[in-house]
Write an enzyme that holds these catalytic residues in place. Structure first.
Site, PDB file in Angstrom:
ATOM      1  CG  HIS A  88      45.296  38.217  33.225  1.00  0.00           C
ATOM      2  ND1 HIS A  88      45.655  39.399  32.614  1.00  0.00           N
ATOM      3  CD2 HIS A  88      45.369  38.468  34.567  1.00  0.00           C
ATOM      4  CE1 HIS A  88      45.925  40.319  33.526  1.00  0.00           C
ATOM      5  NE2 HIS A  88      45.759  39.774  34.715  1.00  0.00           N
ATOM      6  CG  HIS A  89      48.460  37.053  36.671  1.00  0.00           C
ATOM      7  ND1 HIS A  89      49.211  37.738  35.753  1.00  0.00           N
ATOM      8  CD2 HIS A  89      47.833  37.992  37.446  1.00  0.00           C
ATOM      9  CE1 HIS A  89      49.062  39.035  35.947  1.00  0.00           C
ATOM     10  NE2 HIS A  89      48.229  39.212  36.958  1.00  0.00           N
ATOM     11  CB  ALA A  90      46.037  30.607  36.306  1.00  0.00           C
TER      12      ALA A  90
END
Length: 428
Positions: free
Chosen positions: A224-226
């Site tokens: 979920h950070h990309a």
């Protein structure tokens, strides 16, 4: 400003500071307002929280809920051609469960991976434990293929894709392992980038299976950070948004998707892509420790309901807020066609990066609460990804949670007898 004994509401442009209450919530619309719950003790249960419903919102079912298989939107096998590029074999039949896994999910690189607290081999540990406990049988899981460059380009920029495939420094940025800068790029592609692309294929495949089966689990994923042009925090590719865009094309309509992110870190990559691609009809509930990475205020407008937790928050606080937030979501957010659930275990006490204080039993209960809400209230298929977890206990807790989900919701039997269905959900 509205004040009462239980609530203080201060509307400002796109922001609504809404403190937890015992009896009621002031009605708000998520397109224009945001609800941020601040840490308090003694959160009410969902039964204590009432809210005025908005058109298209979710309400409690009038009759006892049936199994997840009844929530399938499409007949089994109808998506086989749409997902042939990320399915590792023939389209799974009724004998196989919608549990997606590939042995190459596990990343090992001559021990260098141990320089980071992330357990990059936890996925295999989970599968082995589930088989040992009889939850999974040999041949029941579904294997994905790695996402191709063409698949990744649906979200990611050509410039970023070139860098992640050719520049060691970009891989170092994503994994936070400086030693990788000294390794030949071909080895990095084989041992790190390729497994990450399998995780992407797994999330996409699991999302399609959830439409046909009513539920699915990718035993990996949740990066979920990309975002489209950047990767960080062991997240090189935005598998969540890639899965959302693919499943909408496969279904032939713009499905309403609810992303529930229970990882300890803010899901800033998904949020950035929601804002800038943009991705419409994607609603986000994000629980995160407000004092840790990534501290990305710029993308917070993408969050429909943000729950900023204090460091050290324990079971009672987090579970109480979860029940309250789901009650609010049921009356203020549109009814979802699909729920994507990011079930990070970095919320465990002692996790060096999550810095929260949940127990193993609390995480098991958390996952059950979300799944039960999807079945009984949202009446929507759910797909779960594993996301972060940086303690040695992470794999064991994931195993215990999945075992509990199989037992409480009779998932193996539900799939075996469920069969295909058209969109059988009630609309009210």
């Amino acid at each position: 400003m509205f004040r009462s004994r239980y609530v203080t509401v201060c509307p400002t442009p796109r922001i609504l500071n809404l403190q937890p209450v015992r009896k009621s919530f002031r009605r708000f619309h998520p397109r224009f307002f945001k609800a941020t719950f601040k840490p308090i003790r003694g959160m009410p249960s969902d039964a204590d929280v009432k809210s005025s419903p908005t058109p298209g919102s979710m309400t409690e079912p009038a009759s006892p809920p049936s199994g997840f298989a009844s929530l399938a939107l499409l007949p089994q096998g109808s998506l086989s051609s749409a997902y042939s590029d990320v399915c590792g074999g023939t389209w799974p039949g009724s004998i196989q469960l919608p549990v997606v896994y590939h042995p190459s999910y596990n990343i090992s690189f001559f021990g260098i991976e141990k320089l980071h607290p992330f357990d990059s081999c936890k996925y295999g540990k989970v599968v082995s434990a589930l088989k040992k406990q009889g939850v999974l049988q040999e041949g029941q899981t579904v294997r994905p293929r790695e996402a191709s460059m063409e698949v990744l380009a649906d979200v990611h920029t050509q410039d970023y894709l070139y860098k992640i495939h050719h520049h060691n420094f970009t891989i170092v940025q994503v994994t936070e392992l400086a030693a990788l800068s000294l390794i030949p790029n071909k080895l990095l592609q084989w041992r790190i980038v390729m497994p990450m692309k399998l995780h992407v294929g797994g999330t996409m495949l699991a999302t399609g299976l959830a439409l046909e089966r009513g539920w699915a689990i990718n035993l990996g994923g949740g990066m979920h950070h990309a975002s489209a042009s950047h990767g960080m925090g062991w997240c090189p590719f935005d598998d969540i948004v890639l899965a959302v865009r693919r499943v909408r094309r496969a279904a032939g309509r713009r499905l309403v998707v609810l992303f529930i992110d229970m990882d300890a870190h803010q899901g800033n990559g998904v949020e950035r892509d929601k804002l800038h691609l943009p991705v419409e009809d994607l609603h986000i509930i994000d629980f995160y420790n407000a004092r840790i990475f990534p501290l990305d205020d710029e993308v917070k407008p993408a969050i429909d309901i943000a729950v900023e937790l204090r460091s050290g928050a324990e079971d009672d606080e987090i579970l109480g807020r979860l029940q309250a937030v789901l009650a609010v979501a049921a009356t203020t957010l549109p009814r979802p066609d699909l729920v994507m659930y990011n079930a990070g275990t970095d919320v465990l006490a002692g996790d060096p990066l999550g810095r929260l204080g949940m127990s193993a039993a609390g995480v098991v209960q958390r996952d059950e609460i979300v799944w039960r809400w999807c079945r009984d209230v949202a009446r929507a298929p759910v797909v779960m990804t594993l996301s972060g977890g940086y303690t040695r206990e992470s794999a064991g807790v994931i195993t215990a949670s999945i075992q509990n989900l199989f037992e409480k919701f009779n998932l193996a039997k539900d799939i075996a007898v469920g069969g295909a269905s058209s969109d059988s959900r009630a609309t009210g």
